[in-house]
Design a protein around this motif. Structure first.
Motif, PDB file in Angstrom:
ATOM      1  N   ASP A  63       0.684  -1.181   0.217  1.00 46.05           N
ATOM      2  CA  ASP A  63       0.010  -0.131  -0.094  1.00 46.05           C
ATOM      3  C   ASP A  63       0.830   1.313   0.062  1.00 46.05           C
ATOM      4  O   ASP A  63       0.434   2.288  -0.470  1.00 46.05           O
ATOM      5  CB  ASP A  63      -0.856   0.002   1.322  1.00 46.05           C
ATOM      6  CG  ASP A  63      -1.964  -1.187   1.197  1.00 46.05           C
ATOM      7  OD1 ASP A  63      -2.227  -1.480   0.066  1.00 46.05           O
ATOM      8  OD2 ASP A  63      -2.364  -1.539   2.374  1.00 46.05           O
ATOM      9  N   GLU A  65       3.561   1.661  -1.487  1.00 42.82           N
ATOM     10  CA  GLU A  65       4.121   2.076  -2.896  1.00 42.82           C
ATOM     11  C   GLU A  65       2.891   2.796  -3.752  1.00 42.82           C
ATOM     12  O   GLU A  65       3.029   3.773  -4.608  1.00 42.82           O
ATOM     13  CB  GLU A  65       4.540   0.668  -3.608  1.00 42.82           C
ATOM     14  CG  GLU A  65       5.279   1.019  -5.092  1.00 42.82           C
ATOM     15  CD  GLU A  65       6.457   1.649  -4.926  1.00 42.82           C
ATOM     16  OE1 GLU A  65       6.961   2.310  -5.815  1.00 42.82           O
ATOM     17  OE2 GLU A  65       7.213   1.247  -3.866  1.00 42.82           O
ATOM     18  N   LYS A  66       1.470   2.218  -3.685  1.00 38.74           N
ATOM     19  CA  LYS A  66       0.607   2.908  -3.999  1.00 38.74           C
ATOM     20  C   LYS A  66       0.334   4.414  -3.578  1.00 38.74           C
ATOM     21  O   LYS A  66      -0.077   5.428  -4.249  1.00 38.74           O
ATOM     22  CB  LYS A  66      -0.840   2.160  -3.718  1.00 38.74           C
ATOM     23  CG  LYS A  66      -0.718   0.777  -4.645  1.00 38.74           C
ATOM     24  CD  LYS A  66      -2.032   0.063  -4.395  1.00 38.74           C
ATOM     25  CE  LYS A  66      -2.021  -1.303  -5.023  1.00 38.74           C
ATOM     26  NZ  LYS A  66      -3.375  -2.257  -4.599  1.00 38.74           N
ATOM     27  N   ASP A  69       2.783   6.886  -4.976  1.00 41.10           N
ATOM     28  CA  ASP A  69       2.557   7.385  -6.450  1.00 41.10           C
ATOM     29  C   ASP A  69       1.393   8.276  -6.403  1.00 41.10           C
ATOM     30  O   ASP A  69       1.495   9.122  -7.058  1.00 41.10           O
ATOM     31  CB  ASP A  69       1.929   6.003  -7.204  1.00 41.10           C
ATOM     32  CG  ASP A  69       3.033   5.045  -7.685  1.00 41.10           C
ATOM     33  OD1 ASP A  69       4.399   5.310  -7.565  1.00 41.10           O
ATOM     34  OD2 ASP A  69       2.630   4.012  -7.791  1.00 41.10           O
TER      35      ASP A  69
END
Length: 222
Positions: A63, A65-66, A69
């Motif tokens: 999560d 990493e998301k 972004d």
């Protein structure tokens, strides 16, 4: 014209496109100098800090990493919209706050922004220029905001061996002489020198146009 004295090294430049030689422009001016380094809105170090902060906040790795972004997209959108005026003077104060001063100039921007791009494409420290087959040195380097990307200097591109060689880190910009650019006159000294002494009677620099008119010979009318 240049006396071909030794020029200082200004740093290595890599992966620059070659100059455009397909057409001849009699009003072309070539600027020689050091290009500014292009960096992403978020550096690798700051990206690592963002990821570590998300992880410390209890977000799982997949999560995080998301979330990273999403954060990166927001930062880039804010950065681009904040710098839409293209020229921002900034400094960091004693409390770590970013002080910014947007600068509005008479450069084309509306049509370029409508097409999703900016008029200013690069920044360079300019040491000299070439025009009509002759090469010249500036009295002092100037920081310029320029409407094109720098290009690589090929061999003795300068023509009269003025010392602007790629081995010393120099690059070249090609413009028509009527292109709009922005030149900054940056000076650093104490306030007494820059303000008080500079404006004492006898020390004020005359305006270029007024000085030229005063020195020009009079023409008698018939």
């Amino acid at each position: 014209m240049s006396d071909c004295c030794c020029n200082p090294g200004v740093g290595a430049q890599e992966n620059l496109p070659e100059p455009e030689y397909e057409t001849y422009n009699p009003s072309e001016v070539r600027l020689y100098g050091r290009p500014a380094v292009s960096r992403p809105a978020v550096s690798e170090e700051n990206a690592r800090k963002i990821k570590e902060g998300l992880t410390r906040g209890g977000i799982k790795d997949e999560d995080a990493e998301k979330a990273y972004d999403v954060v990166l997209n927001v930062i880039e959108d804010l950065f681009v919209s904040h710098h839409r005026r293209q020229i921002i003077l900034s400094a960091v104060d004693s409390q770590g706050r970013l002080i910014t001063l947007p600068v509005d100039l008479n450069i084309p921007s509306k049509n370029y922004e409508a097409e999703g791009e900016h008029y200013i494409k690069s920044i360079g420290v300019i040491y000299g220029y070439a025009y009509e087959g002759h090469c010249y040195k500036l009295p002092k380097p100037q920081i310029m905001y320029l409407p094109s990307e720098p290009r690589a200097i090929l061999g003795s591109d300068c023509g009269c061996d003025c010392g602007y060689v790629p081995e010393l880190g120099y690059a070249v910009w090609q413009f028509d002489k009527l292109e709009r650019v922005v030149a900054l006159d940056v000076r650093s000294d104490d306030l007494n020198t820059l303000v008080l002494d500079e404006n004492m009677p006898g020390n004020r620099s005359p305006m270029a146009y007024a000085q030229t008119m005063a020195l020009a010979p009079q023409r008698h009318r018939d």
